[in-house]
Motif scaffolding. Sequence first.
Motif, PDB file in Angstrom:
ATOM      1  N   ALA A 188       0.843  -1.203   0.000  1.00  0.00           N
ATOM      2  CA  ALA A 188       0.000   0.000   0.000  1.00  0.00           C
ATOM      3  C   ALA A 188       0.876   1.250   0.000  1.00  0.00           C
ATOM      4  O   ALA A 188       1.843   1.353   0.742  1.00  0.00           O
ATOM      5  N   GLY A 189       0.521   2.194  -0.854  1.00  0.00           N
ATOM      6  CA  GLY A 189       1.251   3.454  -0.928  1.00  0.00           C
ATOM      7  C   GLY A 189       2.498   3.402  -1.776  1.00  0.00           C
ATOM      8  O   GLY A 189       3.153   4.434  -1.999  1.00  0.00           O
ATOM      9  N   SER A 190       2.852   2.236  -2.288  1.00  0.00           N
ATOM     10  CA  SER A 190       4.053   2.112  -3.113  1.00  0.00           C
ATOM     11  C   SER A 190       3.817   2.690  -4.504  1.00  0.00           C
ATOM     12  O   SER A 190       2.698   2.630  -5.037  1.00  0.00           O
ATOM     13  N   GLU A 191       4.881   3.192  -5.109  1.00  0.00           N
ATOM     14  CA  GLU A 191       4.788   3.665  -6.494  1.00  0.00           C
ATOM     15  C   GLU A 191       4.627   2.481  -7.455  1.00  0.00           C
ATOM     16  O   GLU A 191       4.336   2.670  -8.637  1.00  0.00           O
ATOM     17  N   LYS A 192       4.798   1.260  -6.922  1.00  0.00           N
ATOM     18  CA  LYS A 192       4.651   0.056  -7.744  1.00  0.00           C
ATOM     19  C   LYS A 192       3.348  -0.678  -7.410  1.00  0.00           C
ATOM     20  O   LYS A 192       3.255  -1.887  -7.571  1.00  0.00           O
ATOM     21  N   MET A 193       2.358   0.070  -6.949  1.00  0.00           N
ATOM     22  CA  MET A 193       1.032  -0.477  -6.678  1.00  0.00           C
ATOM     23  C   MET A 193       0.011   0.308  -7.480  1.00  0.00           C
ATOM     24  O   MET A 193       0.059   1.540  -7.525  1.00  0.00           O
ATOM     25  N   MET A 194      -0.903  -0.406  -8.148  1.00  0.00           N
ATOM     26  CA  MET A 194      -1.895   0.248  -8.997  1.00  0.00           C
ATOM     27  C   MET A 194      -3.246  -0.406  -8.804  1.00  0.00           C
ATOM     28  O   MET A 194      -3.354  -1.625  -8.660  1.00  0.00           O
ATOM     29  N   ASN A 195      -4.299   0.402  -8.787  1.00  0.00           N
ATOM     30  CA  ASN A 195      -5.670  -0.100  -8.721  1.00  0.00           C
ATOM     31  C   ASN A 195      -6.257  -0.169 -10.123  1.00  0.00           C
ATOM     32  O   ASN A 195      -6.225   0.817 -10.870  1.00  0.00           O
ATOM     33  N   PHE A 196      -6.790  -1.334 -10.487  1.00  0.00           N
ATOM     34  CA  PHE A 196      -7.442  -1.523 -11.778  1.00  0.00           C
ATOM     35  C   PHE A 196      -8.951  -1.542 -11.589  1.00  0.00           C
ATOM     36  O   PHE A 196      -9.461  -2.057 -10.594  1.00  0.00           O
ATOM     37  N   TYR A 197      -9.653  -1.019 -12.569  1.00  0.00           N
ATOM     38  CA  TYR A 197     -11.113  -1.083 -12.570  1.00  0.00           C
ATOM     39  C   TYR A 197     -11.577  -2.374 -13.241  1.00  0.00           C
ATOM     40  O   TYR A 197     -12.535  -3.002 -12.816  1.00  0.00           O
ATOM     41  N   TYR A 198     -10.870  -2.761 -14.322  1.00  0.00           N
ATOM     42  CA  TYR A 198     -11.261  -3.941 -15.091  1.00  0.00           C
ATOM     43  C   TYR A 198     -10.366  -5.132 -14.768  1.00  0.00           C
ATOM     44  O   TYR A 198      -9.140  -5.014 -14.711  1.00  0.00           O
ATOM     45  N   PHE A 199     -11.002  -6.281 -14.615  1.00  0.00           N
ATOM     46  CA  PHE A 199     -10.238  -7.510 -14.410  1.00  0.00           C
ATOM     47  C   PHE A 199      -9.379  -7.831 -15.631  1.00  0.00           C
ATOM     48  O   PHE A 199      -8.253  -8.321 -15.505  1.00  0.00           O
ATOM     49  N   TYR A 200      -9.893  -7.586 -16.836  1.00  0.00           N
ATOM     50  CA  TYR A 200      -9.158  -8.026 -18.019  1.00  0.00           C
ATOM     51  C   TYR A 200      -7.874  -7.231 -18.240  1.00  0.00           C
ATOM     52  O   TYR A 200      -6.868  -7.800 -18.684  1.00  0.00           O
ATOM     53  N   THR A 201      -7.865  -5.940 -17.913  1.00  0.00           N
ATOM     54  CA  THR A 201      -6.613  -5.195 -18.041  1.00  0.00           C
ATOM     55  C   THR A 201      -5.635  -5.591 -16.943  1.00  0.00           C
ATOM     56  O   THR A 201      -4.421  -5.640 -17.154  1.00  0.00           O
ATOM     57  N   ARG A 202      -6.173  -5.908 -15.778  1.00  0.00           N
ATOM     58  CA  ARG A 202      -5.329  -6.384 -14.675  1.00  0.00           C
ATOM     59  C   ARG A 202      -4.679  -7.717 -15.037  1.00  0.00           C
ATOM     60  O   ARG A 202      -3.465  -7.900 -14.890  1.00  0.00           O
ATOM     61  N   LYS A 203      -5.490  -8.669 -15.533  1.00  0.00           N
ATOM     62  CA  LYS A 203      -4.944  -9.974 -15.891  1.00  0.00           C
ATOM     63  C   LYS A 203      -3.955  -9.867 -17.055  1.00  0.00           C
ATOM     64  O   LYS A 203      -2.961 -10.591 -17.095  1.00  0.00           O
ATOM     65  N   LEU A 204      -4.244  -8.981 -17.979  1.00  0.00           N
ATOM     66  CA  LEU A 204      -3.320  -8.782 -19.095  1.00  0.00           C
ATOM     67  C   LEU A 204      -1.943  -8.385 -18.585  1.00  0.00           C
ATOM     68  O   LEU A 204      -0.914  -8.884 -19.057  1.00  0.00           O
ATOM     69  N   ASN A 205      -1.902  -7.518 -17.587  1.00  0.00           N
ATOM     70  CA  ASN A 205      -0.618  -7.053 -17.070  1.00  0.00           C
ATOM     71  C   ASN A 205       0.080  -8.099 -16.204  1.00  0.00           C
ATOM     72  O   ASN A 205       1.311  -8.108 -16.137  1.00  0.00           O
ATOM     73  N   PHE A 206      -0.670  -8.966 -15.552  1.00  0.00           N
ATOM     74  CA  PHE A 206      -0.028 -10.085 -14.849  1.00  0.00           C
ATOM     75  C   PHE A 206       0.848 -10.874 -15.818  1.00  0.00           C
ATOM     76  O   PHE A 206       1.972 -11.266 -15.496  1.00  0.00           O
ATOM     77  N   LEU A 207       0.326 -11.125 -17.022  1.00  0.00           N
ATOM     78  CA  LEU A 207       1.028 -11.971 -17.983  1.00  0.00           C
ATOM     79  C   LEU A 207       1.951 -11.172 -18.897  1.00  0.00           C
ATOM     80  O   LEU A 207       3.021 -11.655 -19.288  1.00  0.00           O
ATOM     81  N   LYS A 208       1.560  -9.979 -19.228  1.00  0.00           N
ATOM     82  CA  LYS A 208       2.357  -9.137 -20.124  1.00  0.00           C
ATOM     83  C   LYS A 208       3.721  -8.819 -19.536  1.00  0.00           C
ATOM     84  O   LYS A 208       4.708  -8.659 -20.252  1.00  0.00           O
ATOM     85  N   GLN A 209       3.794  -8.730 -18.220  1.00  0.00           N
ATOM     86  CA  GLN A 209       5.012  -8.262 -17.576  1.00  0.00           C
ATOM     87  C   GLN A 209       5.868  -9.382 -16.979  1.00  0.00           C
ATOM     88  O   GLN A 209       6.945  -9.107 -16.467  1.00  0.00           O
ATOM     89  N   THR A 210       5.402 -10.619 -17.036  1.00  0.00           N
ATOM     90  CA  THR A 210       6.049 -11.651 -16.235  1.00  0.00           C
ATOM     91  C   THR A 210       6.951 -12.578 -17.042  1.00  0.00           C
ATOM     92  O   THR A 210       6.838 -12.683 -18.264  1.00  0.00           O
TER      93      THR A 210
END
Length: 361
Positions: free
Chosen positions: A170-192
Amino acid sequence: MKKPEILAARDLNSRADRHLSVSIPVNTGNPVLDANLYDLAQRFSGEHSPETVLQMLSTVMNVADSPLEEHDLEMMARTVEEMFAADKMFYPYRNVRKITCFGSARIQPQEDAYKQAVAFSRMAAEKGYMVITGGGPGIMQACNEGATEDASFGLNITLPYEQHANPFIAGSEKMMNFYYFYTRKLNFLKQTDALVAFPGGFGTMDEIFETITLIQTGKSTIFPVVLLDPPGETFWIRWMRFIEKELLDAGLISSTDMHLLYRSKSPEDAMAYIERFYRRFHSYYFEQDSITIRVMEPLTQKHLDWILHDYTDLMPKADLVQLPGDESDPEPALATMPRLRFTLKRGDYARLKDLIDIIND
């Protein structure tokens, strides 16, 4: 093996296929508007391709001139905004290998799975990896705790019953809140560069199945997928038995598809499996019918002969060659890396994963 200083660009194809979509027009049909958009793209594209910027501008104006509902436009705008924000957050760390960790938000700190997640993520950080979690409680919190904020990302999701970010991210510059599950899941895989799954519920199942579907169909580049059972538990054994009985035995998946999954019983074994995958292998990309596999060091002729003999099913032309580098590499910074190239019979990406394992042998 020394870790590479520069990694390949990550997206759901990791630049595996270099082409522009032929389904998206690069004009609006209005000559005056097209001329202005072309001028904007040429003048303000910065270091980016003017053609790509023009395609984005044309799409926006085509949407603006469409009969779509306002809600449709809002959804598109928020999607692009979330993707842009996530890419900016990850950009400074683009050349650090990362491991995405999935698991239940309901697991408590006193449970073995939580302790194991802390131990694994701590080990990953010590070996130079960063950890990506969903940013919430349970296993997500455990992995952020083990890796610490310095080596952690949190991709949280806003829910009606609000999931708060855990105290370790919490409060980290490397923490982000997503509204959509699909953009969140995309970034789990896109970045790993790897995925480790701990016991979990519907969300964890969804993420695992989507991951192996994308790898199986070639829409995501291949990376290690590890199922980590807590000591003395058989969560993933029972899950894999279900897959084998209900999917494999019924002929709904191929036997090689099971090779995309690796069950582990300890953080040490899980970490060793991921490290082994990148011992010599770096990345790959496609050009028409051929695949180029970048490697950290050249293979011996005996190794090449072995691959050619055992993987004829992937090489219909038996044209495997090893090259010291290639100036035409789509990523110039990687052009000097040694590489293997051959005509690939597409389709069985689990079998290609087996070949990568042999390269690392």
